[in-house]
Design a protein around this motif. Structure first.
Motif, PDB file in Angstrom:
ATOM      1  N   ASN A   1      -0.109  -3.607   5.618  1.00  0.00           N
ATOM      2  CA  ASN A   1      -0.174  -2.578   4.570  1.00  0.00           C
ATOM      3  C   ASN A   1      -0.018  -3.174   3.174  1.00  0.00           C
ATOM      4  OD1 ASN A   1      -0.692  -0.434   6.267  1.00  0.00           O
ATOM      5  ND2 ASN A   1       1.470   0.022   6.574  1.00  0.00           N
TER       6      ASN A   1
ATOM      7  N   PHE B   1       0.840  -1.197   0.000  1.00  0.00           N
ATOM      8  CA  PHE B   1       0.000   0.000   0.000  1.00  0.00           C
ATOM      9  C   PHE B   1       0.876   1.248   0.000  1.00  0.00           C
ATOM     10  CE2 PHE B   1      -2.190   3.348   2.424  1.00  0.00           C
ATOM     11  CZ  PHE B   1      -3.255   3.566   1.569  1.00  0.00           C
ATOM     12  N   ASP B   2       0.593   2.168  -0.923  1.00  0.00           N
ATOM     13  CA  ASP B   2       1.314   3.434  -1.023  1.00  0.00           C
ATOM     14  C   ASP B   2       0.279   4.557  -1.001  1.00  0.00           C
ATOM     15  OD1 ASP B   2       2.933   5.585  -1.518  1.00  0.00           O
ATOM     16  OD2 ASP B   2       3.564   4.936  -3.517  1.00  0.00           O
ATOM     17  N   PRO B   3       0.221   5.342   0.077  1.00  0.00           N
ATOM     18  CA  PRO B   3      -0.787   6.401   0.158  1.00  0.00           C
ATOM     19  C   PRO B   3      -0.628   7.474  -0.919  1.00  0.00           C
ATOM     20  CG  PRO B   3       0.734   6.536   2.014  1.00  0.00           C
ATOM     21  CD  PRO B   3       1.066   5.296   1.264  1.00  0.00           C
ATOM     22  N   GLU B   4       0.536   7.528  -1.572  1.00  0.00           N
ATOM     23  CA  GLU B   4       0.751   8.481  -2.656  1.00  0.00           C
ATOM     24  C   GLU B   4       0.040   8.027  -3.935  1.00  0.00           C
ATOM     25  OE1 GLU B   4       2.682  11.367  -2.522  1.00  0.00           O
ATOM     26  OE2 GLU B   4       2.871  11.035  -0.365  1.00  0.00           O
TER      27      GLU B   4
ATOM     28  N   HIS C   1      -2.483   5.052  -3.794  1.00  0.00           N
ATOM     29  CA  HIS C   1      -3.689   4.283  -3.513  1.00  0.00           C
ATOM     30  C   HIS C   1      -4.658   5.073  -2.640  1.00  0.00           C
ATOM     31  CE1 HIS C   1      -0.602   1.088  -4.223  1.00  0.00           C
ATOM     32  NE2 HIS C   1      -1.568   0.650  -4.997  1.00  0.00           N
ATOM     33  N   ASN C   2      -5.926   4.833  -2.863  1.00  0.00           N
ATOM     34  CA  ASN C   2      -6.994   5.395  -2.049  1.00  0.00           C
ATOM     35  C   ASN C   2      -7.632   4.238  -1.308  1.00  0.00           C
ATOM     36  OD1 ASN C   2      -9.013   6.918  -0.934  1.00  0.00           O
ATOM     37  ND2 ASN C   2     -10.143   7.196  -2.847  1.00  0.00           N
ATOM     38  N   ALA C   3      -7.345   4.117  -0.015  1.00  0.00           N
ATOM     39  CA  ALA C   3      -7.868   3.005   0.782  1.00  0.00           C
ATOM     40  C   ALA C   3      -9.306   3.326   1.184  1.00  0.00           C
ATOM     41  CB  ALA C   3      -7.004   2.780   2.008  1.00  0.00           C
TER      42      ALA C   3
END
Length: 176
Positions: A150, A131-134, A136-138
């Motif tokens: 993550n 998971f990369d918050p830059e 991906h939209n969780a």
């Protein structure tokens, strides 16, 4: 008395030397025509180099601006085609008895994907990716021991990038 006569002669000589020394700094040498021409040529050459550097900077800045405008135009156009991509992806997931219909949807999806990759648009966001918050939209969270912390458990909507720029974030379910 001869000593006295020699003494004034020596002082007269030093006075003459002092006058000569004083006169030298007072005399300023006027530059010759050749020196003036060389100075003018050096100034013109300096101006030419400065102008060439300014033009080179202008050319580079203009090229960067053109590239940025092109990338933005491609990104904006791609955003408008992403719903078509999503609908084709949904159509491929559904079962159908009509093989010709299914083959047509597959061909359309293949062609759209090839065109997007041709202009530099790449999909991202697969199950199992970190998971990369830059990027991906969780939208959901799940506790799953089989997946690492993550980690993307499921992808609801594929994300796309154009170079380093994210066109659309991937909508995902994240496991911890």
């Amino acid at each position: 008395m001869s000593k006295k006569k020699d003494a004034p002669a020596a002082s007269e000589q030093t006075e003459e030397v002092k006058e000569e020394v004083k006169e030298e700094p007072k005399e300023k040498k006027e530059p010759t025509e050749l020196e003036k021409a060389q100075q003018a040529q050096a100034q013109e050459h300096d101006q030419y180099l400065r102008l060439a550097a300014e033009y080179d900077n202008f050319r580079k800045r203009s090229q960067r601006e053109k590239d940025a405008i092109y990338r933005d135009a491609v990104a904006d156009t791609a955003k408008k085609f992403l719903p078509v991509y999503d609908n084709l992806q949904r159509a491929l997931k559904n079962e159908t008895a009509d093989e010709a219909y299914k083959k047509g949807v597959e061909m359309t999806m293949t062609e759209l994907t090839k065109i997007m990759e041709g202009v530099g648009i790449r999909p991202f966001g697969a199950a199992g990716d970190p998971f990369d918050p830059e990027k991906h939209n969780a939208v959901m969270h799940v506790d799953d021991e089989t997946l690492g912390e993550n980690t993307v458990a499921e992808v609801f909507q594929t994300g796309f990038t154009l170079g380093d720029k994210v066109i659309r974030f991937a909508m995902v379910k994240v496991a911890n």
